[in-house]
Design an enzyme around this catalytic site. Structure first.
Site, mmCIF file in Angstrom:
data_model
loop_
_atom_site.group_PDB
_atom_site.id
_atom_site.type_symbol
_atom_site.label_atom_id
_atom_site.label_comp_id
_atom_site.label_asym_id
_atom_site.label_seq_id
_atom_site.Cartn_x
_atom_site.Cartn_y
_atom_site.Cartn_z
ATOM 1 C CG HIS A 27 -0.292 0.319 2.523
ATOM 2 N ND1 HIS A 27 -0.135 1.592 3.020
ATOM 3 C CD2 HIS A 27 0.271 -0.503 3.442
ATOM 4 C CE1 HIS A 27 0.473 1.552 4.185
ATOM 5 N NE2 HIS A 27 0.746 0.292 4.469
ATOM 6 C CB CYS A 28 1.107 4.276 -1.824
ATOM 7 S SG CYS A 28 -0.442 4.540 -2.702
ATOM 8 C CB ALA A 29 -0.126 8.175 0.983
#
Length: 471
Positions: A27-29
């Protein structure tokens, strides 16, 4: 709350095609990134209908589900707890590098190199804006002072804050290029610093006619490369490849001494006498072409950039614009591109806001209103993929709003002191000049208002939603 997130994670895994269809999850932000084995097994509509999901799309081997800041971390934890294989973002990047056509891979590489150095350029832009604000005669007059009242030492201090990143820009770029292409980043830093060594004629001084280049062999001009992008990028790319090639051939006992020595010796020679002159010229041509578009008369540049920027964002190749913005700032400390893309971003927020206020669907309202706020903070993915693009017309109305706002900004030649932040946070890039700040606010109001009104009148209705959702 954890039970709710676990239920969402279970339903998400089922909608993606089950555990057997998942290679890895990261996942990213704002987004959960799932590497899948067969994208045909994904039930995208079922995914988009899940609670807390703000949109989903497949791009370059990844199925990306937008949850938003904070929420994505909790959903990721539950997906992993249910047995999905975890990977880091860097591991997924290595996998996605193998996917997509050659142009997409090249543009992703540009993003990998320039995105890590953007935070310091953002900070530099904010420093420039603050310096411009506190040195304005109108503001100083409120305290009974004038620009002459500011001490030279204080101005020198502000120059340290505003000039350092761009003075050593080639070092930042060469460092990042070495990192991305598998070399030793510290060698990249030193190579980049060599390109701006004070012993070389300063590029800005040569450009203004205050200094002359050095001529080797009577015809090869040698200057420093302050503010240059492409020469440092190419030197970093070639240097990393050369270092890796040397490490495979130099005896281990001599590797520590010979590999850095030969890499720096060969690359600074090539950079100063071959790579620098050639790619500095190429960079000049590219920037000349960019300026032709940005300087089109009668606000035409704003219509084009403001109207089409978010279309390019959908393709995922918009990081190429980082190169142009960095070079614009390096040349004259101002960036006209920022105001134009801000209009496009704000307009998508305006379209999503209209959808959220007009719909009677509680789920869509709960999705559209936070998505519009996200866009007003500069992040359009929830608004685009979760709302506007799903119903098509709001997205088109957003493009029209972006063109209208961009037209206004271009008409008044509005320019930012930095890059990478837009809409509400982006106002900090315009405080260097109060009239510019006022024009920036008007640009955003025009973009948001046009997109909102057009979406409200022609771009969305609950009947349209029912038809599009197949209900």
């Amino acid at each position: 709350m954890s039970d709710e997130n676990r239920k969402i994670a279970e339903e998400l895994i089922e909608a993606i095609g089950g555990q057997e269809n998942i290679d890895s999850v990261a996942h990213c932000a704002t987004r959960l990134r799932v590497m899948v084995k067969d994208k045909e097994k994904i039930d995208q509509k079922r995914v988009e209908d899940l609670d807390k999901v703000k949109g989903a799309f497949y791009n370059a081997g990844q199925f990306q589900v937008i949850f938003g800041t904070g929420t994505v971390n909790r959903i990721h934890e539950q997906v992993i707890a249910l047995g999905a294989p975890e990977s880091t973002k860097s591991e997924q990047k290595e996998e996605t590098k193998k996917q997509g056509n050659s142009i997409q891979r090249l543009l992703r590489t540009f993003g990998d190199i320039f995105v890590p150095i953007i935070p310091v350029l953002v900070a530099t832009g904010l420093f420039m804006g603050l310096r411009g604000l506190i040195t304005q005669p109108e503001l100083l007059a409120l305290f009974g002072a004038t620009p002459d009242s500011i001490s030279d030492n204080f101005l020198l201090y502000t120059e340290v804050l505003t000039d350092t990143a761009f003075a050593f820009l080639p070092a930042l770029i060469a460092w990042s290029a070495f990192r991305v292409f598998g070399g030793s980043p510290v060698i990249g830093i030193v190579l980049g610093l060599m390109l701006v060594n004070p012993a070389l004629p300063n590029a800005y001084a040569v450009g203004s006619g205050d200094a002359d280049p050095l001529f080797f062999l009577g015809f090869i001009p040698v200057v420093g490369y302050q503010g240059s992008v492409l020469p440092a990028f190419i030197a970093g790319f070639l240097g990393a490849k050369l270092e890796k090639w040397l490490r495979q051939r130099v005896p281990e006992s001599l590797d520590l001494i010979l590999t850095p020595f030969l890499t720096l010796l060969i690359m600074i020679t090539a950079a100063l006498f071959l790579v620098g002159p050639i790619f500095s010229l190429v960079e000049t041509w590219i920037m000349a072409g960019t300026r032709v578009v940005l300087e089109l008369p009668l606000g035409i540049s704003g219509l084009i950039v403001g109207g089409l920027h978010q279309v390019i964002v959908i393709t995922g190749v918009h990081h190429i614009f980082n190169l142009f913005e960095i070079q614009l700032l390096a040349e004259n400390d101002l960036n006209p591109f920022n105001a134009l893309i801000t209009a496009g971003i704000a307009a998508q927020g305006g379209a999503a806001l209209a959808v959220g206020l007009k719909t009677s669907s509680k789920k869509l309202k709960a999705l559209a209103l936070p998505s519009s706020v996200s866009a007003f903070l500069g992040i359009t993915e929830p608004a685009i993929f979760g709302v506007n693009l799903r119903y098509i017309k709001p997205f088109v109305m957003g493009l029209i709003g972006g063109a209208a706002g961009g037209f206004f900004a271009a008409l008044f030649n509005l320019q930012a002191s930095g890059m990478a932040i837009t809409v509400i946070p982006g106002s900090l890039l315009y405080i260097y000049d109060l009239p510019s700040l006022a024009l920036y606010v008007i640009t955003n109001v025009i973009a948001i208002s046009v997109a909102f009104i057009l979406t409200w009148m022609f771009g969305f209705s609950d009947k349209m939603k029912e038809e599009m959702d197949g209900k």
